[in-house]
Design an enzyme around this catalytic site. Structure first.
Site, PDB file in Angstrom:
ATOM      1  N   GLY A 248      73.286  59.117  41.991  1.00 29.96           N
ATOM      2  CA  GLY A 248      72.122  59.391  41.151  1.00 29.96           C
ATOM      3  C   GLY A 248      70.869  59.644  41.960  1.00 29.96           C
ATOM      4  CG  ASP A 249      69.649  56.670  44.503  1.00 32.88           C
ATOM      5  OD1 ASP A 249      69.123  56.439  43.389  1.00 32.88           O
ATOM      6  OD2 ASP A 249      70.257  55.813  45.156  1.00 32.88           O
ATOM      7  CB  ALA A 250      72.393  62.465  46.120  1.00 34.02           C
TER       8      ALA A 250
END
Length: 305
Positions: A248-250
């Site tokens: 999700g961060d990527a």
């Protein structure tokens, strides 16, 4: 300028083994240590995509120094506040199944929190601040409202990736982007689980209540994007999942990067989904080598508003 803020930084220890058995010595055949925390991940991915940024937040002890040093080795500017105690180490095990062990981290004193708010207040007008991840011990959820007020007053674009229900109270200050995952969106609205229709409806409600853009990440189901003019659904490529911790961060970082590069919303979303999938198929954050191939397997559906 882009700033990330990780209040609960971490080192992620990834290990792989054939199986995780109780009451036995479980030996690994692979391991990897990475500076982490959701905002830190965003900083690293932005850096991989050539977007300069500065990492803010709290670090402590030898583990905190590791994070600072590793980011600086990558050429990422840091402006962390040091606190007593050691930054946490989280463990992600890939065995017969995927296991995630997430620690609490040190408690943050009020003085340190005030120092961080001062740094945020001095972010230049026109910048983007990405506040991402869980809040550490000693920090009240209400700080998200204070940060939203500061960003609104100083004309800083605020991106929020938090599971706290206080996010709903920040909507009065029109955050630039919210990125809940499917489970976090359900939690925000007091639901146990959501159908796709509910995901779309709640995404639209966040826009109506003040958010300017919303991305709901859905793991292997892709993502839903909503703004004031359109709603889009994006599928996700299929592949062997290795570690979902940073996906999700990527996704968030690559979406931000592509919008900075003036790509269309749809193209930015396609790239973001491909980068999130690539990360899920890796031990850590994607090295971007397979993005062009994965992009071909992302399909955008325009949903009628």
């Amino acid at each position: 300028m882009i700033y990330t803020c990780t209040m609960n930084t971490a080192i992620d220890l990834y290990v792989a083994m054939e199986a995780l058995n109780p009451n036995a010595v479980n030996r690994t055949y692979d391991e990897d240590y990475q500076p982490n925390g959701k905002g830190v991940n965003v900083s690293v991915m932005l850096n991989k995509m050539g977007i300069p940024n500065t990492a803010l937040g709290f670090i402590g002890g030898f583990t905190g120094h590791f994070i600072k040093e590793e980011l600086e080795k990558l050429g990422i500017a840091t402006d962390f506040i040091e606190v007593a105690g050691n930054t946490r180490i989280n463990v992600f095990i890939n065995a017969d199944e995927e296991y995630k062990i997430v620690n609490q981290g040190p408690s943050i004193p009020q003085e340190a929190m005030h120092q961080l708010l001062d740094k945020i207040a001095n972010i230049p007008t026109g910048s983007t601040l990405i506040v991402s991840g869980s809040l550490p011990k000693g920090v009240d959820d209400q700080v998200l409202i204070t940060i939203a007020q500061i960003c609104d007053r100083n004309h800083v674009k605020l991106v929020l990736d938090s599971s706290s229900t206080v996010v709903l109270e920040t909507l009065a200050y029109e955050p630039y982007l919210l990125k809940p995952n499917e489970e976090e969106l359900a939690y925000l609205f007091g639901e146990q689980s959501l159908s796709e229709e509910q995901i779309i409806a709640y995404g639209k409600e966040l826009i109506e209540r003040g958010a300017r853009h919303v991305i709901i990440s859905r793991g292997e189901e892709g993502a839903v994007y909503v703004d004031g003019q359109q709603a889009l659904k994006a599928s996700s490529p299929k592949g062997k999942v290795v570690n979902t911790a940073c996906a999700g961060d990527a996704l968030l970082a690559s979406y931000i990067a592509k919008t900075i590069e003036k790509e269309s919303i749809a193209e930015a979303l396609i790239y973001a989904i491909a980068t999130g999938a690539s990360t899920a198929f890796s031990k850590g954050l994607s090295d971007l080598s397979d993005i062009l191939e994965l992009k071909h397997h992302v399909h955008i559906t325009n949903l009628r508003r």
